[in-house]
Design a protein around this motif. Structure first.
Motif, PDB file in Angstrom:
ATOM      1  N   MET A  58       0.833  -1.205   0.000  1.00 13.40           N
ATOM      2  CA  MET A  58       0.000   0.000   0.000  1.00 13.40           C
ATOM      3  C   MET A  58       0.864   1.250   0.000  1.00 13.40           C
ATOM      4  O   MET A  58       1.889   1.291   0.663  1.00 13.40           O
ATOM      5  CB  MET A  58      -0.892  -0.020   1.245  1.00 13.40           C
ATOM      6  CG  MET A  58      -1.897   1.084   1.247  1.00 13.40           C
ATOM      7  SD  MET A  58      -2.869   1.079   2.755  1.00 13.40           S
ATOM      8  CE  MET A  58      -3.546  -0.549   2.665  1.00 13.40           C
ATOM      9  N   ASN A  59       0.439   2.249  -0.700  1.00 11.15           N
ATOM     10  CA  ASN A  59       1.201   3.489  -0.772  1.00 11.15           C
ATOM     11  C   ASN A  59       1.196   4.192   0.584  1.00 11.15           C
ATOM     12  O   ASN A  59       0.145   4.581   1.088  1.00 11.15           O
ATOM     13  CB  ASN A  59       0.556   4.382  -1.839  1.00 11.15           C
ATOM     14  CG  ASN A  59       1.401   5.597  -2.130  1.00 11.15           C
ATOM     15  OD1 ASN A  59       2.258   5.964  -1.330  1.00 11.15           O
ATOM     16  ND2 ASN A  59       1.163   6.202  -3.277  1.00 11.15           N
ATOM     17  N   LEU A 101      -0.651   7.687   1.118  1.00  8.24           N
ATOM     18  CA  LEU A 101      -2.119   7.834   1.083  1.00  8.24           C
ATOM     19  C   LEU A 101      -2.588   8.355   2.449  1.00  8.24           C
ATOM     20  O   LEU A 101      -2.392   7.704   3.462  1.00  8.24           O
ATOM     21  CB  LEU A 101      -2.777   6.482   0.777  1.00  8.24           C
ATOM     22  CG  LEU A 101      -4.293   6.484   0.764  1.00  8.24           C
ATOM     23  CD1 LEU A 101      -4.808   7.259  -0.442  1.00  8.24           C
ATOM     24  CD2 LEU A 101      -4.826   5.067   0.729  1.00  8.24           C
ATOM     25  N   PHE A 137      -8.183   8.576   1.632  1.00  9.65           N
ATOM     26  CA  PHE A 137      -8.852   7.290   1.794  1.00  9.65           C
ATOM     27  C   PHE A 137     -10.365   7.478   1.964  1.00  9.65           C
ATOM     28  O   PHE A 137     -11.171   6.806   1.318  1.00  9.65           O
ATOM     29  CB  PHE A 137      -8.272   6.549   3.011  1.00  9.65           C
ATOM     30  CG  PHE A 137      -9.066   5.332   3.391  1.00  9.65           C
ATOM     31  CD1 PHE A 137      -8.954   4.152   2.654  1.00  9.65           C
ATOM     32  CD2 PHE A 137      -9.952   5.360   4.466  1.00  9.65           C
ATOM     33  CE1 PHE A 137      -9.697   3.043   3.004  1.00  9.65           C
ATOM     34  CE2 PHE A 137     -10.696   4.246   4.803  1.00  9.65           C
ATOM     35  CZ  PHE A 137     -10.564   3.089   4.079  1.00  9.65           C
ATOM     36  N   ARG A 146     -12.079   8.637  -1.335  1.00 11.95           N
ATOM     37  CA  ARG A 146     -12.217   7.539  -2.296  1.00 11.95           C
ATOM     38  C   ARG A 146     -13.205   6.492  -1.813  1.00 11.95           C
ATOM     39  O   ARG A 146     -13.883   5.849  -2.605  1.00 11.95           O
ATOM     40  CB  ARG A 146     -10.844   6.911  -2.571  1.00 11.95           C
ATOM     41  CG  ARG A 146      -9.936   7.880  -3.311  1.00 11.95           C
ATOM     42  CD  ARG A 146      -8.668   7.244  -3.782  1.00 11.95           C
ATOM     43  NE  ARG A 146      -7.883   8.188  -4.577  1.00 11.95           N
ATOM     44  CZ  ARG A 146      -6.763   7.874  -5.215  1.00 11.95           C
ATOM     45  NH1 ARG A 146      -6.278   6.649  -5.138  1.00 11.95           N
ATOM     46  NH2 ARG A 146      -6.121   8.766  -5.917  1.00 11.95           N
ATOM     47  N   SER A 147     -13.283   6.324  -0.486  1.00 15.44           N
ATOM     48  CA  SER A 147     -14.257   5.363   0.054  1.00 15.44           C
ATOM     49  C   SER A 147     -15.676   5.798  -0.267  1.00 15.44           C
ATOM     50  O   SER A 147     -16.523   4.994  -0.655  1.00 15.44           O
ATOM     51  CB  SER A 147     -14.089   5.238   1.575  1.00 15.44           C
ATOM     52  OG  SER A 147     -12.859   4.662   1.866  1.00 15.44           O
ATOM     53  N   ALA A 162     -12.090  -2.416   1.512  1.00 13.84           N
ATOM     54  CA  ALA A 162     -12.028  -1.110   2.181  1.00 13.84           C
ATOM     55  C   ALA A 162     -11.791  -1.296   3.679  1.00 13.84           C
ATOM     56  O   ALA A 162     -11.002  -0.566   4.292  1.00 13.84           O
ATOM     57  CB  ALA A 162     -13.322  -0.341   1.940  1.00 13.84           C
ATOM     58  N   ILE A 222      -8.141  -2.169   4.282  1.00 16.06           N
ATOM     59  CA  ILE A 222      -7.253  -1.003   4.153  1.00 16.06           C
ATOM     60  C   ILE A 222      -7.427  -0.052   5.342  1.00 16.06           C
ATOM     61  O   ILE A 222      -6.459   0.480   5.875  1.00 16.06           O
ATOM     62  CB  ILE A 222      -7.532  -0.285   2.818  1.00 16.06           C
ATOM     63  CG1 ILE A 222      -7.032  -1.166   1.672  1.00 16.06           C
ATOM     64  CG2 ILE A 222      -6.866   1.074   2.758  1.00 16.06           C
ATOM     65  CD1 ILE A 222      -7.368  -0.672   0.300  1.00 16.06           C
TER      66      ILE A 222
END
Lengths: 147, 323
Positions: free
Chosen positions: B1-2, B5, B10, B13-14, B308, B311
């Motif tokens: 994972m980047n 971010l 996050f 985008r979620s 999700a 993450i």
């Protein structure tokens, strides 16, 4: 993508493809259903059920990959062959979703539309299989680093 | 994972992902366009049928131009076990369903109120509410119209006979040596065209009744929206202390029979076999597609939510470890 995830994805794709081809009445005609253990391939309601269940797992796995990639913003991009495969996946998923809707009770779709959706789904799957085979032989990767 | 971010990215985008999932789920729900309670339905009052055969004759006359004209010789089938089905030498056959005879009359000698009686049962496609012949056809050659009737497009059908296998009553019948397969791979794929009752769809479009209904001198059949026909069938069954077939068979059909004799007794008394459908109870063969189909459209949401969640937990764990 972990090795376990990759194996699960590939086995599921195999079952999805087999049950999908089983929608056409060819396994019985060409003796494949005569092979011990494969008689179910000629039973349409079994292949339909298997296709639905494997499609559900496939959609969940694809959603997992897409969401993970989208949310983690990696420093790479899809290779050209991956972009072609992604386009084919989208066509197969969209046409498959429409076919699932068509199979519900009380749904009307124009006849030519159904034929078109059927052909997109079938040809898309064949094209994806050929693209995946070519990528495997040529060792084309899914992702390439951004320079 | 980047690692760059941020939690804000996050979350943004979620929200976008969740909105996409919601729209994808809502769109199919809006695709429903037909109401099965309004599907055109025919009701047979079997206590009225005398087996005169006028309906069969009318059906044959009206479909004279729709029956197959096979080309001979038939292609050599590969493999050789693929059966040639040829009814063209016996087009006058009326004792069973064939590509040339889309309506047949079955006889059942049964005891009614202590007396031996013969009941006549006109048989043709039941026109299911959710027809497996249509839904499982791999080419879209079998179609269901907005008014609920199902028919086979003879210009597109390849004669694989999947519709016959999928039909609980095995109604569609195949004629070899005709149709599109002759222009593609005649020896290797396809085997003719499937034929069955199309409920005189052209007459219906012109505002007329199906020919079998108008030809009946005894008024055995009536036609109307399913909801009204079900009501009528129940009233008729109550009046004659009788029974109904088609209410729930294969998930419900748009052909209803009302009989003074239980259908399991009629089913025992009739000839059954190829082209001679039974009167047995049949469970909904499309139940899996109807039930799992709706759930299947939710599968991507499960995958998205799981990813999700994973993450989010990873980010939470990482933020705790960051001093």
């Amino acid at each position: 993508m972990t090795p376990l995830f990759r194996i699960l994805f590939r086995v599921n794709m195999l079952c999805l493809a087999l049950s999908g081809v089983g929608h056409m009445p060819i396994f019985k005609r060409y003796y494949i259903a005569d092979i011990p253990g494969l008689a179910w391939l000629a039973k349409f309601h079994i292949t339909l059920t298997l296709h639905y269940l494997t499609a559900a797992l496939f959609l969940a796995l694809v959603a997992w990959i897409v969401t993970t990639r989208w949310l983690s913003a990696p420093d790479d991009r899809l290779s050209p062959v991956a972009q072609v495969k992604t386009g084919l996946y989208l066509a197969i998923i969209a046409s498959g979703a429409l076919l699932v809707i068509k199979n519900l009770k009380g749904i009307y779709m124009p006849p030519h539309g159904i034929t078109l959706i059927d052909l997109v789904h079938l040809m898309g799957a064949f094209a994806l299989g050929l693209t995946a085979l070519a990528a495997r032989i040529k060792r084309w990767p899914w992702i390439t680093p951004v320079h | 994972m980047n690692p760059i971010l941020s939690r804000r990215t996050f979350l943004k985008r979620s929200v976008l992902t969740a909105t996409t999932a919601a729209v994808a789920t809502a769109l199919p729900a809006n695709a429903e366009a037909a109401d099965p309670s309004g599907y055109l339905t025919t009701l047979f009052d079997l206590s009225r049928c005398v087996g005169c055969g006028e309906c069969v004759t009318a059906c044959r006359e009206i479909h004279e131009g729709d029956v197959p004209q096979p080309k001979r010789p038939f292609p050599t089938m590969i493999p050789a076990r693929v059966p040639v089905e040829d009814f063209s030498q016996n087009q006058e056959e009326e004792e069973r369903l064939t590509p040339y005879n889309w309506l047949t009359i079955q006889e059942a000698s049964v005891e009614v109120n202590g007396e031996e009686q013969t009941l006549y049962i006109p048989r043709r496609c039941m026109h299911c509410i959710n027809p497996p012949c249509v839904k499982l056809c791999p080419w879209g050659a079998a179609v269901q119209e907005k008014n609920g009737l199902s028919r086979i497009n003879d210009a597109l059908c390849l004669g694989g006979a999947k519709c016959r296998a999928a039909c609980p009553w095995h109604i569609p019948q195949r004629q070899t040596g005709v149709g599109l397969y002759l222009d593609i791979l005649p020896s290797l794929a396809g085997n003719g065209v499937m034929y069955k009752c199309d409920r005189c769809h052209n007459r219906l479009k012109a505002g007329e009744n199906p020919a079998c209904i108008d030809a009946c001198p005894e008024g055995v059949q009536s036609i109307g929206p399913r909801e009204a026909m079900v009501k009528k069938a129940k009233a008729l069954a109550t009046e004659m202390n009788g029974y109904i077939y088609g209410l729930d068979e294969n998930g419900g059909t748009t052909t209803l029979y009302v009989s003074p004799v239980p259908f399991h007794r009629l089913n025992e008394a009739i000839d059954k076999g190829p082209g001679c459908p039974d009167l047995a109870p049949h469970k909904n063969s499309m139940a899996m597609a109807e039930n799992v189909g709706k759930a299947l459209l939710l599968a991507p949401i499960a995958g998205m939510a799981a990813a999700a969640g994973r993450i989010f937990l990873t980010l939470k764990h990482a933020s705790k470890e960051t001093p």
